[in-house]
Scaffold this active site. Structure first.
Site, PDB file in Angstrom:
ATOM      1  N   ARG A   1       0.838  -1.208   0.000  1.00 56.10           N
ATOM      2  CA  ARG A   1       0.000   0.000   0.000  1.00 56.10           C
ATOM      3  C   ARG A   1       0.868   1.251   0.000  1.00 56.10           C
ATOM      4  O   ARG A   1       0.575   2.230  -0.666  1.00 56.10           O
ATOM      5  CB  ARG A   1      -0.948  -0.019   1.203  1.00 56.10           C
ATOM      6  CG  ARG A   1      -1.992   1.084   1.136  1.00 56.10           C
ATOM      7  CD  ARG A   1      -3.097   0.913   2.160  1.00 56.10           C
ATOM      8  NE  ARG A   1      -2.606   1.050   3.530  1.00 56.10           N
ATOM      9  CZ  ARG A   1      -3.352   0.863   4.608  1.00 56.10           C
ATOM     10  NH1 ARG A   1      -4.635   0.518   4.480  1.00 56.10           N
ATOM     11  NH2 ARG A   1      -2.856   1.004   5.809  1.00 56.10           N
TER      12      ARG A   1
ATOM     13  N   LYS B   1      -2.548   6.954   1.035  1.00 55.28           N
ATOM     14  CA  LYS B   1      -2.349   7.233   2.462  1.00 55.28           C
ATOM     15  C   LYS B   1      -1.248   8.288   2.553  1.00 55.28           C
ATOM     16  O   LYS B   1      -0.080   7.974   2.771  1.00 55.28           O
ATOM     17  CB  LYS B   1      -1.996   5.936   3.197  1.00 55.28           C
ATOM     18  CG  LYS B   1      -2.215   6.026   4.689  1.00 55.28           C
ATOM     19  CD  LYS B   1      -2.234   4.652   5.302  1.00 55.28           C
ATOM     20  CE  LYS B   1      -2.104   4.713   6.801  1.00 55.28           C
ATOM     21  NZ  LYS B   1      -3.072   5.519   7.502  1.00 55.28           N
TER      22      LYS B   1
ATOM     23  N   GLU C   1     -15.831   6.702   6.073  1.00 54.99           N
ATOM     24  CA  GLU C   1     -14.991   6.116   7.133  1.00 54.99           C
ATOM     25  C   GLU C   1     -14.797   7.129   8.248  1.00 54.99           C
ATOM     26  O   GLU C   1     -15.231   8.275   8.140  1.00 54.99           O
ATOM     27  CB  GLU C   1     -13.638   5.693   6.547  1.00 54.99           C
ATOM     28  CG  GLU C   1     -12.862   6.859   5.949  1.00 54.99           C
ATOM     29  CD  GLU C   1     -11.581   6.454   5.244  1.00 54.99           C
ATOM     30  OE1 GLU C   1     -11.052   5.368   5.510  1.00 54.99           O
ATOM     31  OE2 GLU C   1     -11.097   7.255   4.423  1.00 54.99           O
TER      32      GLU C   1
HETATM   33  N1  PMP Z   1      -9.072   4.875   7.133  1.00 54.45           N
HETATM   34  C1  PMP Z   1      -8.146   5.812   7.388  1.00 54.45           C
HETATM   35  C2  PMP Z   1      -8.377   7.195   6.914  1.00 54.45           C
HETATM   36  C3  PMP Z   1      -6.975   5.482   8.093  1.00 54.45           C
HETATM   37  O1  PMP Z   1      -6.051   6.411   8.349  1.00 54.45           O
HETATM   38  C4  PMP Z   1      -6.807   4.153   8.548  1.00 54.45           C
HETATM   39  C5  PMP Z   1      -5.568   3.783   9.324  1.00 54.45           C
HETATM   40  N2  PMP Z   1      -4.529   3.390   8.498  1.00 54.45           N
HETATM   41  C6  PMP Z   1      -7.803   3.203   8.247  1.00 54.45           C
HETATM   42  C7  PMP Z   1      -8.921   3.604   7.534  1.00 54.45           C
HETATM   43  C8  PMP Z   1      -7.643   1.771   8.650  1.00 54.45           C
HETATM   44  O2  PMP Z   1      -6.714   1.136   7.814  1.00 54.45           O
HETATM   45  P1  PMP Z   1      -5.804  -0.084   8.318  1.00 54.45           P
HETATM   46  O3  PMP Z   1      -6.734  -1.128   8.804  1.00 54.45           O
HETATM   47  O4  PMP Z   1      -5.063  -0.493   7.101  1.00 54.45           O
HETATM   48  O5  PMP Z   1      -4.926   0.449   9.382  1.00 54.45           O
END
Ligand code: PMP
Length: 292
Positions: A52, A151, A184
């Site tokens: 990622r 990200k 989210e």
């Molecule tokens: N959405 C956002 C905006 C985030 O910053 C995160 C944290 N990385 C997540 C969802 C959850 O992703 P992950 O399970 O890959 O940590």
């Protein structure tokens, strides 16, 4: 102990770990990052996080100064140096140093930072009892502008949501997209459960495709639990039997109230507990070993 790696150098004193003010990660939020957990000496979902990170970097046309394999090696060496068997890692690749203009072409070498530390987002009591959350009035960045799948170091959209949560005295705020569908939280994905069916917004709603989210969907598939990636409205959330949030840092946390509407019986539900147990089984047994 906490350890920081900056472009190949290790710092065990946190005050010594510094980057340049000319770094475009600092000047413009121009860079990408990952949050990764190590459970019992194993890096959980290491490949998924590295992939990622490199996908995000590619979208921003940042060329990591080393291969994914080499970065994994650096990651392992930094964790070894910290001697921490359970920790949280922040992995950052920024555009690197340049001048005061934003032109990425003026930044010859990306900066690579690895921070090995711990993280606690919420007190243990909140995980047991569940949290209250709100809907943010700030909409999620359009995928046509800054794609939430990247990200990036620019988390202002999420921080605006978190400010709204703080002002409301809530643990978290969930954001709607321009069409009004649920996306989210500020740093976590959202799930609901209704009549035994687990549901979460689809990628095209404009979310970061969480690694924890994907694992929950996988756990559902493996255990014959019906699970859907489908657009959700606030009505769906308010009327849900259960709501919970997932993420690497937060892991899984139950939600018992959204915008003043009690969710289900106002306590962590049976599906949450079942999935949490299965998630713990995975985090406790999988991962890339740091020590042979
Ligand atoms: N959405 C956002 C905006 C985030 O910053 C995160 C944290 N990385 C997540 C969802 C959850 O992703 P992950 O399970 O890959 O940590």
């Amino acid at each position: 102990m906490a350890v920081v790696y900056i472009n190949g150098k290790l710092y065990s004193n946190r005050e010594d770990a510094k980057i340049s003010v000319w770094d475009h990660g600092f000047l413009y939020g121009d860079g990408v990052f990952e949050g990764i957990r190590v459970y019992n000496g194993r890096i959980f979902k290491c490949q998924e996080h590295l992939r990622r990170l490199y996908d995000s970097a590619k979208t921003l046309n940042i060329k990591p100064p080393m291969s994914m394999e080499r970065l994994e090696h650096e990651l392992i060496e930094t964790i070894k140096y910290s001697e921490m068997r359970d920790c949280y890692i922040r992995l950052i690749i920024s555009r690197g140093t340049g001048d005061l203009g934003l032109n990425p072409l003026k930044c010859p070498e990306p900066t690579v930072v690895i921070i090995v530390d711990t993280i606690t987002l919420f007190p243990a009591e909140m995980y047991e009892k569940g949290v209250e959350i709100v809907t943010a009035s700030t909409r999620k960045n359009s995928s046509a502008a800054t794609n939430p799948n990247v990200k990036s170091l620019n988390y202002l959209n999420n921080i605006l949501a978190k400010i709204e949560a703080n002002r409301a005295g809530a643990a978290e705020a969930i954001m709607l997209n321009m069409q009004g569908y649920i996306t989210e939280g500020s740093a976590d994905n959202v799930f609901i459960v209704r009549d035994g069916v687990v549901k979460t917004p689809p990628t095209y709603a404009g979310i970061l495709v969480g690694i924890t989210r994907n694992l929950i969907l996988e756990i559902c598939r493996e255990n014959g639990i019906p699970a859907l990636e489908t657009n959700l409205t606030l009505f769906d959330v308010y009327a849900a039997d259960e709501v919970f949030l997932t993420g690497t840092a937060v892991e899984m946390i139950p939600v018992i109230d959204v915008d003043g509407r009690t969710i289900g019986e106002g306590k962590p539900g049976p599906m949450f507990k079942k999935l949490l147990g299965k998630l713990r089984a995975r985090t406790g047994s999988e991962g890339t070993p740091v020590w042979d």
